[in-house]
Motif scaffolding. Structure first.
Motif, mmCIF file in Angstrom:
data_model
loop_
_atom_site.group_PDB
_atom_site.id
_atom_site.type_symbol
_atom_site.label_atom_id
_atom_site.label_comp_id
_atom_site.label_asym_id
_atom_site.label_seq_id
_atom_site.Cartn_x
_atom_site.Cartn_y
_atom_site.Cartn_z
ATOM 1 N N GLY A 17 51.722 45.069 30.978
ATOM 2 C CA GLY A 17 52.319 45.174 31.514
ATOM 3 C C GLY A 17 52.480 46.887 32.865
ATOM 4 N N ARG A 18 51.438 45.804 33.268
ATOM 5 C CA ARG A 18 51.054 46.701 34.824
ATOM 6 C C ARG A 18 50.347 44.902 35.495
ATOM 7 N NH1 ARG A 18 49.336 52.548 33.627
ATOM 8 N NH2 ARG A 18 50.397 53.478 32.143
ATOM 9 N N PRO A 19 50.760 44.448 35.849
ATOM 10 C CA PRO A 19 49.891 43.005 36.639
ATOM 11 C C PRO A 19 49.012 43.779 38.220
ATOM 12 C CG PRO A 19 52.290 42.802 36.553
ATOM 13 C CD PRO A 19 52.198 44.031 35.889
ATOM 14 N N GLY A 20 47.777 43.194 37.977
ATOM 15 C CA GLY A 20 46.814 43.513 38.965
ATOM 16 C C GLY A 20 46.958 42.669 39.651
ATOM 17 N N ASN A 21 46.222 42.462 40.850
ATOM 18 C CA ASN A 21 45.629 41.497 41.520
ATOM 19 C C ASN A 21 44.341 40.859 41.199
ATOM 20 O OD1 ASN A 21 47.993 40.873 43.081
ATOM 21 N ND2 ASN A 21 47.105 42.893 44.560
ATOM 22 N N PHE A 22 43.847 41.033 40.269
ATOM 23 C CA PHE A 22 42.005 41.079 40.495
ATOM 24 C C PHE A 22 42.161 39.785 39.797
ATOM 25 C CE2 PHE A 22 38.032 39.712 38.156
ATOM 26 C CZ PHE A 22 37.401 40.496 39.338
ATOM 27 N N GLY A 23 42.649 39.564 38.150
ATOM 28 C CA GLY A 23 42.789 37.881 38.024
ATOM 29 C C GLY A 23 43.301 37.118 38.981
ATOM 30 N N THR A 24 44.677 37.526 39.539
ATOM 31 C CA THR A 24 44.933 35.986 40.497
ATOM 32 C C THR A 24 43.655 36.360 41.641
ATOM 33 O OG1 THR A 24 47.358 37.160 39.804
ATOM 34 C CG2 THR A 24 47.178 35.784 41.976
ATOM 35 N N ARG A 25 43.318 36.644 41.949
ATOM 36 C CA ARG A 25 42.235 36.427 43.329
ATOM 37 C C ARG A 25 40.830 35.635 42.709
ATOM 38 N NH1 ARG A 25 43.296 39.422 48.186
ATOM 39 N NH2 ARG A 25 40.900 39.526 48.799
ATOM 40 N N PHE A 26 40.758 36.103 41.946
ATOM 41 C CA PHE A 26 39.480 35.641 41.280
ATOM 42 C C PHE A 26 39.610 34.596 40.871
ATOM 43 C CE2 PHE A 26 36.286 34.872 37.325
ATOM 44 C CZ PHE A 26 35.236 35.300 38.300
ATOM 45 N N HIS A 27 40.210 34.301 39.683
ATOM 46 C CA HIS A 27 40.669 32.608 39.696
ATOM 47 C C HIS A 27 40.701 31.779 40.560
ATOM 48 C CE1 HIS A 27 41.074 32.978 34.870
ATOM 49 N NE2 HIS A 27 40.796 34.076 35.020
ATOM 50 N N ASN A 28 41.661 32.049 41.438
ATOM 51 C CA ASN A 28 42.055 31.232 42.845
ATOM 52 C C ASN A 28 40.672 31.183 43.431
ATOM 53 O OD1 ASN A 28 45.297 30.352 42.134
ATOM 54 N ND2 ASN A 28 45.856 32.422 42.967
ATOM 55 N N TYR A 29 40.489 31.876 43.918
ATOM 56 C CA TYR A 29 39.152 31.763 44.542
ATOM 57 C C TYR A 29 37.688 30.514 43.844
ATOM 58 C CZ TYR A 29 34.801 32.953 47.402
ATOM 59 O OH TYR A 29 34.017 33.341 48.284
ATOM 60 N N LEU A 30 38.102 30.961 42.928
ATOM 61 C CA LEU A 30 37.323 29.923 41.960
ATOM 62 C C LEU A 30 37.738 28.624 42.038
ATOM 63 C CD1 LEU A 30 35.940 32.194 38.907
ATOM 64 C CD2 LEU A 30 34.801 30.968 40.916
ATOM 65 N N TYR A 31 39.376 28.144 41.558
ATOM 66 C CA TYR A 31 40.217 26.830 42.062
ATOM 67 C C TYR A 31 39.370 26.211 43.129
ATOM 68 C CZ TYR A 31 42.635 28.746 37.501
ATOM 69 O OH TYR A 31 42.714 28.964 36.534
ATOM 70 N N GLU A 32 39.240 27.207 44.375
ATOM 71 C CA GLU A 32 38.939 26.299 45.716
ATOM 72 C C GLU A 32 38.461 26.593 46.142
ATOM 73 O OE1 GLU A 32 40.545 27.590 50.554
ATOM 74 O OE2 GLU A 32 41.378 29.393 49.172
ATOM 75 N N ALA A 33 36.881 27.375 45.115
ATOM 76 C CA ALA A 33 35.735 26.680 45.678
ATOM 77 C C ALA A 33 35.394 25.270 45.189
ATOM 78 C CB ALA A 33 34.346 28.266 45.282
ATOM 79 N N LEU A 34 35.910 25.502 43.667
ATOM 80 C CA LEU A 34 35.315 24.357 43.255
ATOM 81 C C LEU A 34 36.780 23.109 43.216
ATOM 82 C CD1 LEU A 34 34.310 26.236 39.911
ATOM 83 C CD2 LEU A 34 33.075 24.685 41.692
ATOM 84 N N GLU A 35 37.562 23.270 44.382
ATOM 85 C CA GLU A 35 38.456 21.623 44.633
ATOM 86 C C GLU A 35 38.643 21.212 43.139
ATOM 87 O OE1 GLU A 35 35.788 19.172 46.508
ATOM 88 O OE2 GLU A 35 36.487 20.207 48.409
ATOM 89 N N LEU A 36 39.504 22.501 42.317
ATOM 90 C CA LEU A 36 39.977 22.067 41.189
ATOM 91 C C LEU A 36 41.788 22.293 41.227
ATOM 92 C CD1 LEU A 36 38.130 24.371 38.831
ATOM 93 C CD2 LEU A 36 37.720 21.678 39.174
ATOM 94 N N ASP A 37 42.144 21.565 41.146
ATOM 95 C CA ASP A 37 43.825 21.072 41.185
ATOM 96 C C ASP A 37 44.413 22.405 39.639
ATOM 97 O OD1 ASP A 37 46.488 20.687 42.102
ATOM 98 O OD2 ASP A 37 45.995 18.696 41.206
ATOM 99 N N PHE A 38 44.166 23.676 40.176
ATOM 100 C CA PHE A 38 45.214 24.550 39.082
ATOM 101 C C PHE A 38 45.513 25.857 40.788
ATOM 102 C CE2 PHE A 38 42.283 22.970 36.378
ATOM 103 C CZ PHE A 38 42.967 23.554 34.717
ATOM 104 N N ILE A 39 46.507 26.726 39.687
ATOM 105 C CA ILE A 39 47.141 27.880 40.481
ATOM 106 C C ILE A 39 46.976 29.162 39.747
ATOM 107 C CG2 ILE A 39 49.415 27.307 40.812
ATOM 108 C CD1 ILE A 39 49.309 28.376 43.651
ATOM 109 N N TYR A 40 46.438 30.481 40.227
ATOM 110 C CA TYR A 40 47.019 31.512 38.811
ATOM 111 C C TYR A 40 47.983 32.428 39.493
ATOM 112 C CZ TYR A 40 45.230 34.987 35.510
ATOM 113 O OH TYR A 40 45.046 35.904 34.583
#
Length: 272
Positions: A17-40
């Motif tokens: 209901g009220r989207p925040g930035n934590f999940g987006t930043r958290f998941h995308n940081y890990l995708y990049e650090a682990l070189e996973l072909d995902f986006i959030y």
């Protein structure tokens, strides 16, 4: 250099209901650090059935689910994991070739925090709230052997049902009661909300308590947590819950469980 996005990139998302930035930043940081072909990406919606249908139809890998959709999404799914079925609340959807399965990673996060903080099992506590997250919290207390609890909720239908389901008392208002542990599972104190500066409990109740637990994750230092720290009370924060449950979501989506040091870096980045 930013990761390239291609037709093979897997999309994960959140519905709130009220989207925040934590999940987006958290998941995308890990995708990049682990070189996973995902986006959030975070979303909100006024049409939940269409949003869930989009997850199914577009091959989206998974979605976090926050207030007010944790219970409303259940009839739209194909299967519930035991973690969600036991408490009738979903905070994570995983899609596998169009089959949508609901999980609840909040429950496990709360269980873990009660253990790591060594909260005494004989403590008298109250949980303020009766929604999907409150179900996860109250069920975690119940299943870890906490017997002296009460649910504080103005809604007699949901409040009484949650209290009876967990074997606790129900109170429409806390009044002048002074429990040893205060647990807030309402939007009071939530950043960006209409009651962002509102305390979930009175100053006198916080002063009399031995423990304070605020499930609100943003801001990290809610008005309740700030007051509890000022008064020297041990606290459990919503930020701690958010990180633990997000790690479980990440593992469900990707099959990868990051190391603790990388999780800490991701969490610090997400809060920045």
């Amino acid at each position: 250099m930013p990761r390239p996005i291609s037709r093979d990139t897997r999309l994960c998302m959140s519905l709130s209901g009220r989207p925040g930035n934590f999940g987006t930043r958290f998941h995308n940081y890990l995708y990049e650090a682990l070189e996973l072909d995902f986006i959030y990406k975070a979303f909100t919606t006024s049409d939940l059935p269409a949003a869930i249908g989009g997850i199914r139809a577009l091959g989206i890998r998974g979605s976090a689910v926050s207030m007010p959709f944790k219970e409303a999404c259940i009839p739209l799914l194909d299967e519930l994991d035991a973690s969600a079925a036991a408490i009738d609340s979903v905070n994570t959807i995983v899609a596998d070739q169009g089959w949508l399965k609901g999980y609840n990673t909040d429950y496990g996060a709360v269980v873990s925090l009660l253990e790591s903080h060594q909260v005494p099992r004989d403590i008298r506590f109250v949980v303020r709230g009766s929604g999907g997250m409150a179900k996860a919290v109250a069920s975690a207390f119940r299943d870890r052997g906490y017997r002296h609890g009460a649910i504080v909720a103005r809604n007699p239908e949901t409040g009484l049902a949650l209290a009876q389901g967990c074997g606790y008392a129900w109170l429409a208002e806390l009044g002048d009661e002074q429990p040893q542990m205060l647990v807030n599972v309402t939007p009071l104190g939530m950043e960006g909300g209409p009651q962002a500066s509102t305390l979930a409990f009175s100053r006198a109740q916080v002063a009399a308590a031995d423990w304070v637990f605020d499930v609100v994750a943003l801001p990290v230092e809610t008005p309740l947590i700030r007051l509890a720290r000022e008064l020297g009370k041990p606290v459990i924060t919503g930020a701690e819950v958010m990180v633990l449950q997000a790690v479980e979501q990440f593992a469900l989506y990707t099959g990868v469980r990051p190391e603790a040091e990388l999780i800490e870096r991701a969490a610090a980045f997400a809060r920045g």
